[in-house]
Design a protein around this motif. Sequence first.
Motif, PDB file in Angstrom:
ATOM      1  N   GLU A  57       0.853  -1.193   0.000  1.00  0.00           N
ATOM      2  CA  GLU A  57       0.000   0.000   0.000  1.00  0.00           C
ATOM      3  C   GLU A  57       0.887   1.240   0.000  1.00  0.00           C
ATOM      4  OE1 GLU A  57      -3.390   0.191  -0.189  1.00  0.00           O
ATOM      5  OE2 GLU A  57      -3.182  -1.959  -0.588  1.00  0.00           O
ATOM      6  N   PRO A  58       0.500   2.285  -0.734  1.00  0.00           N
ATOM      7  CA  PRO A  58       1.323   3.500  -0.776  1.00  0.00           C
ATOM      8  C   PRO A  58       1.470   4.143   0.608  1.00  0.00           C
ATOM      9  CG  PRO A  58      -0.362   3.545  -2.490  1.00  0.00           C
ATOM     10  CD  PRO A  58      -0.676   2.374  -1.606  1.00  0.00           C
ATOM     11  N   MET A  59       2.679   4.567   0.915  1.00  0.00           N
ATOM     12  CA  MET A  59       2.985   5.264   2.161  1.00  0.00           C
ATOM     13  C   MET A  59       2.519   6.707   2.023  1.00  0.00           C
ATOM     14  SD  MET A  59       6.808   5.719   3.808  1.00  0.00           S
ATOM     15  CE  MET A  59       6.972   4.064   4.458  1.00  0.00           C
ATOM     16  N   ASP A  60       1.890   7.246   3.073  1.00  0.00           N
ATOM     17  CA  ASP A  60       1.467   8.642   3.034  1.00  0.00           C
ATOM     18  C   ASP A  60       2.625   9.554   3.416  1.00  0.00           C
ATOM     19  OD1 ASP A  60       1.675   8.538   5.835  1.00  0.00           O
ATOM     20  OD2 ASP A  60      -0.488   8.626   6.168  1.00  0.00           O
ATOM     21  N   ALA A  61       2.398  10.851   3.329  1.00  0.00           N
ATOM     22  CA  ALA A  61       3.466  11.834   3.569  1.00  0.00           C
ATOM     23  C   ALA A  61       4.039  11.711   4.975  1.00  0.00           C
ATOM     24  CB  ALA A  61       2.943  13.248   3.313  1.00  0.00           C
ATOM     25  N   GLU A  62       3.186  11.544   5.983  1.00  0.00           N
ATOM     26  CA  GLU A  62       3.693  11.454   7.355  1.00  0.00           C
ATOM     27  C   GLU A  62       4.497  10.171   7.553  1.00  0.00           C
ATOM     28  OE1 GLU A  62       5.109  12.258  10.827  1.00  0.00           O
ATOM     29  OE2 GLU A  62       4.075  13.739   9.591  1.00  0.00           O
ATOM     30  N   GLY A  63       4.048   9.067   6.983  1.00  0.00           N
ATOM     31  CA  GLY A  63       4.818   7.821   7.068  1.00  0.00           C
ATOM     32  C   GLY A  63       6.176   7.968   6.407  1.00  0.00           C
ATOM     33  N   PHE A  64       6.213   8.658   5.281  1.00  0.00           N
ATOM     34  CA  PHE A  64       7.479   8.892   4.581  1.00  0.00           C
ATOM     35  C   PHE A  64       8.405   9.753   5.432  1.00  0.00           C
ATOM     36  CE2 PHE A  64       9.777  11.157   0.962  1.00  0.00           C
ATOM     37  CZ  PHE A  64      10.638  10.099   0.708  1.00  0.00           C
ATOM     38  N   ARG A  65       7.866  10.795   6.060  1.00  0.00           N
ATOM     39  CA  ARG A  65       8.701  11.637   6.924  1.00  0.00           C
ATOM     40  C   ARG A  65       9.245  10.835   8.113  1.00  0.00           C
ATOM     41  NH1 ARG A  65       4.817  15.548   5.257  1.00  0.00           N
ATOM     42  NH2 ARG A  65       3.517  15.105   7.071  1.00  0.00           N
ATOM     43  N   ARG A  66       8.424   9.943   8.686  1.00  0.00           N
ATOM     44  CA  ARG A  66       8.911   9.090   9.789  1.00  0.00           C
ATOM     45  C   ARG A  66      10.053   8.201   9.312  1.00  0.00           C
ATOM     46  NH1 ARG A  66       3.574   8.503  11.067  1.00  0.00           N
ATOM     47  NH2 ARG A  66       3.446   6.518   9.951  1.00  0.00           N
ATOM     48  N   GLU A  67       9.896   7.627   8.125  1.00  0.00           N
ATOM     49  CA  GLU A  67      10.934   6.749   7.569  1.00  0.00           C
ATOM     50  C   GLU A  67      12.213   7.541   7.290  1.00  0.00           C
ATOM     51  OE1 GLU A  67      12.621   3.151   5.911  1.00  0.00           O
ATOM     52  OE2 GLU A  67      11.295   3.702   7.545  1.00  0.00           O
ATOM     53  N   LEU A  68      12.079   8.763   6.790  1.00  0.00           N
ATOM     54  CA  LEU A  68      13.253   9.609   6.569  1.00  0.00           C
ATOM     55  C   LEU A  68      13.939   9.962   7.883  1.00  0.00           C
ATOM     56  CD1 LEU A  68      11.774  11.961   3.850  1.00  0.00           C
ATOM     57  CD2 LEU A  68      13.625  10.310   3.515  1.00  0.00           C
ATOM     58  N   ARG A  69      13.153  10.223   8.928  1.00  0.00           N
ATOM     59  CA  ARG A  69      13.752  10.500  10.252  1.00  0.00           C
ATOM     60  C   ARG A  69      14.544   9.294  10.739  1.00  0.00           C
ATOM     61  NH1 ARG A  69       8.475  12.741  11.057  1.00  0.00           N
ATOM     62  NH2 ARG A  69       8.636  15.004  10.806  1.00  0.00           N
ATOM     63  N   ARG A  70      14.037   8.089  10.479  1.00  0.00           N
ATOM     64  CA  ARG A  70      14.766   6.878  10.865  1.00  0.00           C
ATOM     65  C   ARG A  70      16.117   6.833  10.152  1.00  0.00           C
ATOM     66  NH1 ARG A  70      16.264   2.360   8.668  1.00  0.00           N
ATOM     67  NH2 ARG A  70      15.116   2.776   6.749  1.00  0.00           N
ATOM     68  N   VAL A  71      16.118   7.159   8.854  1.00  0.00           N
ATOM     69  CA  VAL A  71      17.361   7.134   8.076  1.00  0.00           C
ATOM     70  C   VAL A  71      18.338   8.182   8.598  1.00  0.00           C
ATOM     71  CG1 VAL A  71      18.355   7.613   5.796  1.00  0.00           C
ATOM     72  CG2 VAL A  71      16.341   6.137   6.005  1.00  0.00           C
ATOM     73  N   PHE A  72      17.895   9.413   8.803  1.00  0.00           N
ATOM     74  CA  PHE A  72      18.808  10.451   9.282  1.00  0.00           C
ATOM     75  C   PHE A  72      19.285  10.179  10.709  1.00  0.00           C
ATOM     76  CE2 PHE A  72      17.024  13.065   5.755  1.00  0.00           C
ATOM     77  CZ  PHE A  72      18.228  13.355   5.139  1.00  0.00           C
TER      78      PHE A  72
END
Length: 155
Positions: A57-72
Amino acid sequence: MMQPIGTTVNAVPTRTGKVVIPAELQSDVDQFHYAPARRAGDFVYLSGIVAANGDTEPMDAEGFRRELRRVFTLIEQLLAACEARLDDVVELQMFHVFGSDRLALDKAGQLAAIAAVRDEFFAIPYPAAVELAVADLNPDGGLVEIKATAFAPLG
């Protein structure tokens, strides 16, 4: 999804510094033969870390931001394991899969989300940055891969 670095980090000495391998990445290192983080003299090189959506299922904007925070956050932890900090980062390289069916954002939305999260971790003066479009990333569902180079003199 990869979790932040725990307390177990294998530091392998090299002639010019060390390689840092968090326990969580050891199986990847064994399979793909790479160094997640490598200090070479005054420089620290981080291999790419992928922000991914393992669901179909497509990730929404907030889910994407959470995933980016995990990476950083993982980038920050790998740097710390190599005696460096985020403000030592001189270059970021980002490899984007635009138009993925795993992300409910268009190219502009994806770039805006990355810029917003990046600003949570990096202040002026920003590192140099390269952003490239790619067709695919490993693992499946990879959305953006981010690698970093830091200049962090010891002593």
